[in-house]
Design an enzyme around this catalytic site. Structure first.
Site, mmCIF file in Angstrom:
data_model
loop_
_atom_site.group_PDB
_atom_site.id
_atom_site.type_symbol
_atom_site.label_atom_id
_atom_site.label_comp_id
_atom_site.label_asym_id
_atom_site.label_seq_id
_atom_site.Cartn_x
_atom_site.Cartn_y
_atom_site.Cartn_z
ATOM 1 N N ASN A 37 94.908 -40.159 62.599
ATOM 2 C CA ASN A 37 93.783 -39.444 61.973
ATOM 3 C C ASN A 37 92.775 -40.736 61.311
ATOM 4 O O ASN A 37 91.559 -40.220 60.981
ATOM 5 C CB ASN A 37 94.155 -38.389 60.938
ATOM 6 N N GLU A 73 105.912 -41.458 55.693
ATOM 7 C CA GLU A 73 104.748 -40.553 55.275
ATOM 8 C C GLU A 73 104.373 -39.544 56.381
ATOM 9 O O GLU A 73 103.867 -39.775 57.521
ATOM 10 C CB GLU A 73 103.560 -41.735 55.163
ATOM 11 N N CYS A 124 96.623 -35.740 56.069
ATOM 12 C CA CYS A 124 97.884 -35.483 55.732
ATOM 13 C C CYS A 124 97.924 -34.586 54.314
ATOM 14 O O CYS A 124 98.468 -33.760 53.653
ATOM 15 C CB CYS A 124 98.811 -36.466 55.778
ATOM 16 N N GLU A 130 103.983 -45.842 49.877
ATOM 17 C CA GLU A 130 102.899 -46.814 50.060
ATOM 18 C C GLU A 130 101.875 -47.005 49.047
ATOM 19 O O GLU A 130 101.811 -46.154 48.150
ATOM 20 C CB GLU A 130 102.186 -46.321 51.334
HETATM 21 P P1 NAD Z 1 103.043 -38.093 65.496
HETATM 22 O O1 NAD Z 1 104.161 -37.980 64.758
HETATM 23 O O2 NAD Z 1 102.784 -37.218 66.798
HETATM 24 O O3 NAD Z 1 102.720 -39.654 65.977
HETATM 25 C C1 NAD Z 1 102.641 -40.517 64.898
HETATM 26 C C2 NAD Z 1 102.853 -41.696 65.647
HETATM 27 O O4 NAD Z 1 104.310 -41.899 66.031
HETATM 28 C C3 NAD Z 1 101.862 -42.332 66.840
HETATM 29 O O5 NAD Z 1 101.831 -43.643 66.988
HETATM 30 C C4 NAD Z 1 102.874 -41.605 68.137
HETATM 31 O O6 NAD Z 1 102.727 -42.404 69.380
HETATM 32 C C5 NAD Z 1 104.227 -42.483 67.599
HETATM 33 N N1 NAD Z 1 105.587 -41.677 68.093
HETATM 34 C C6 NAD Z 1 105.571 -40.450 68.842
HETATM 35 N N2 NAD Z 1 106.648 -39.965 69.200
HETATM 36 C C7 NAD Z 1 107.382 -41.111 68.697
HETATM 37 C C8 NAD Z 1 108.707 -41.301 68.849
HETATM 38 N N3 NAD Z 1 109.716 -40.568 69.161
HETATM 39 N N4 NAD Z 1 109.336 -42.558 68.114
HETATM 40 C C9 NAD Z 1 108.492 -43.398 67.673
HETATM 41 N N5 NAD Z 1 107.257 -42.901 67.626
HETATM 42 C C10 NAD Z 1 106.691 -41.918 68.047
HETATM 43 O O7 NAD Z 1 101.666 -37.736 64.477
HETATM 44 P P2 NAD Z 1 100.331 -37.411 64.920
HETATM 45 O O8 NAD Z 1 99.884 -36.199 65.600
HETATM 46 O O9 NAD Z 1 99.742 -38.808 65.568
HETATM 47 O O10 NAD Z 1 99.285 -37.568 63.461
HETATM 48 C C11 NAD Z 1 99.519 -36.459 62.600
HETATM 49 C C12 NAD Z 1 100.553 -36.336 61.561
HETATM 50 O O11 NAD Z 1 100.822 -37.361 60.780
HETATM 51 C C13 NAD Z 1 100.407 -35.075 60.854
HETATM 52 O O12 NAD Z 1 101.885 -34.239 60.537
HETATM 53 C C14 NAD Z 1 100.128 -35.877 59.487
HETATM 54 O O13 NAD Z 1 100.433 -34.927 58.030
HETATM 55 C C15 NAD Z 1 100.831 -37.034 59.519
HETATM 56 N N6 NAD Z 1 100.021 -38.018 58.708
HETATM 57 C C16 NAD Z 1 100.750 -38.313 57.634
HETATM 58 C C17 NAD Z 1 100.160 -39.161 56.465
HETATM 59 C C18 NAD Z 1 100.667 -39.582 55.142
HETATM 60 O O14 NAD Z 1 100.388 -40.491 54.785
HETATM 61 N N7 NAD Z 1 101.858 -39.001 54.854
HETATM 62 C C19 NAD Z 1 98.903 -39.796 57.072
HETATM 63 C C20 NAD Z 1 98.581 -39.184 57.983
HETATM 64 C C21 NAD Z 1 99.200 -38.571 58.965
#
Ligand code: NAD
Length: 423
Positions: free
Chosen positions: A110, A208, A242, A404
């Site tokens: 995002n 996060e 997020c 962070e």
């Molecule tokens: P996601 O968890 O699907 O993917 C995030 C990252 O993890 C990607 O690089 C993905 O390739 C990797 N990943 C996927 N499966 C994995 C595994 N089994 N082991 C290790 N890595 C793996 O999330 P998304 O759909 O890309 O992003 C959306 C989510 O991120 C939302 O829930 C959002 O709230 C959260 N988010 C949180 C913050 C924060 O700072 N708290 C910031 C941005 C997004």
């Protein structure tokens, strides 16, 4: 996963040299990266927009923010790295902060470059070396960051990017025995899966994760301002943030008036497309669920063309409905009325998540009281989402742990050693 193994081994080999570098040199290297990111702002913005579909002004602001992470942490390399403790006259006791070594960073789609920089800059400043895995669909600008770092003279292996699917590449990073700390930004299920591996390895994590954050609006607030902030809170980046404010808690006497203000302001906002077909379908699913559970769409409520979802505001929502409990990650707002301050706080805290919160009121005693009572890592009073690199950021409950940003992040990219000397 030979690529991950190669990246981690190369990083581990580079770790002692980076750690031994004089603080001034480490700081100058980070500052050079910051300057170069600003110099390449236009190209980086173009690439970020091409991969995410976000508006150029937003991408540009995020990339300026990414550069600020490097600028900020470049200056923090000069902070004292420990304390002297008064234990006994015959002992000299001191503490020293030490880097972990190889830090794995896994980021979502995002805010791609911004979130990579948010973890990479403090990790490097604390003396670690880093292996980053960006999200599959938005790897471009993180790869560019590695090129910039390389061209600005960061020693080989200090910052490496490995691209690929999370389930294989991401998991391989978390499982690699030479990786000593992982910072993950993303969804709760993936955070949990990383947490299970980390439990086996006794691996420190920063997580996060998601949010379902509440904005509380009292009747005495500046309603025009509160409405425009409440709209910004759930429409920025098409709601794919997020820290979005996706639950709007409104004091009952102003409920109808305030909903009308929010609906008018939100109708004037043009949001970008959902990042992927999958995310678009997820949001479409929640719109169907909202209707089935009896919520009423004041505006929006149906998806548009080209993966667009118009700003959608639901009333008739109770806090136990699916759209009030689950993170949608689209421009969808659930409005819930309340009668008392205690009820507002209870509703805000009745969530699996605890990332951020907002309170709008002219009564500053109440504002501070409510800010103190909200279970979240950051709370905004009379504005939404004042974001700055100086402000620590992170979650309570399912929103994650660790922090962070700010000086605080350095504590999560280093550990303390106590040393006692018999005099
Ligand atoms: P996601 O968890 O699907 O993917 C995030 C990252 O993890 C990607 O690089 C993905 O390739 C990797 N990943 C996927 N499966 C994995 C595994 N089994 N082991 C290790 N890595 C793996 O999330 P998304 O759909 O890309 O992003 C959306 C989510 O991120 C939302 O829930 C959002 O709230 C959260 N988010 C949180 C913050 C924060 O700072 N708290 C910031 C941005 C997004």
């Amino acid at each position: 996963m030979e690529d991950v193994d190669l990246a981690v081994r190369t990083a581990a080999a580079a770790a002692p040299g980076w750690r031994r570098l004089a603080a001034f040199d480490r700081g100058r290297a980070l500052m050079a990266i910051a300057r170069r990111m600003v110099a390449e702002l236009e190209e980086l913005t173009r690439l970020e927009c091409a991969e995410t579909g976000k508006p150029a002004a937003l991408a540009e602001a995020e990339i300026r923010g990414a550069a600020e992470y490097f600028e900020f942490y470049a200056s923090l390399v000069h902070l004292p790295s420990g304390d002297v403790l008064d234990v006994r006259p015959d002992l000299h006791v001191y503490t020293v902060r030490e880097p972990y070594g190889v830090v794995g960073v896994i980021t979502p789609w995002n805010l791609p470059l911004n979130q990579a920089a948010r973890a990479v800059a403090p990790a490097l400043a604390a003396g670690n070396v880093v292996v980053v895995k960006p999200a599959e669909v938005t790897s471009g600008t993180t790869v560019e960051l590695a090129r910039i770092a390389d061209e600005e003279g960061l020693p080989p292996g200090v910052l490496t990017v490995v691209v690929g699917p999370g389930a294989t590449v991401g998991t391989a990073i978390v499982e690699h025995p030479l990786v000593r700390k992982v910072a993950f930004t993303g969804s709760v299920p993936v955070g949990q899966s990383i947490g299970r591996i980390a439990a086996e390895r006794i691996l420190p994590l920063t997580l996060e994760l998601g949010g379902k954050s509440a904005t509380i609006v009292f009747a005495d607030a500046d309603l025009t301002r509160a409405a425009s902030e409440a709209v910004r809170a759930f429409t920025t980046n098409a709601g794919q943030v997020c820290s979005s404010g996706t639950r709007l808690l409104v004091e009952r006497p102003i409920h109808d008036e305030f909903v009308a203000l929010v609906a008018a302001a939100a109708s004037a906002v043009t949001v970008g497309p959902m990042i992927t077909e999958k995310q678009f379908e997820t949001v479409r699913h929640y719109l169907t669920v909202a209707e089935a559970e009896g919520a009423r769409a004041v505006i929006g409520g149906a998806v548009g063309e080209g993966r667009h979802v118009p700003p959608t505001v639901y009333t008739g929502v109770t806090n136990d409905m699916t759209i009030a409990r689950e993170e949608i990650f689209g421009p969808v707002l659930a409005v819930i009325p309340f009668d008392t301050e205690a009820e507002a706080v209870a509703l805000a805290n009745d969530s699996d998540y605890g990332l951020v919160g907002g309170v709008f009121t002219a009564d500053m005693s109440r504002a501070f009281r409510v800010a103190g009572a909200i279970e979240a890592g950051q709370v905004y009073i009379n504005s939404w989402s004042t974001q700055s690199v100086q402000m620590p950021f992170g979650g309570h409950k399912a929103s994650g742990y660790g922090r962070e940003k700010g000086i605080e992040a350095l504590n999560h990219y280093s550990h303390v050693k106590s040393i006692s000397v018999q005099l």
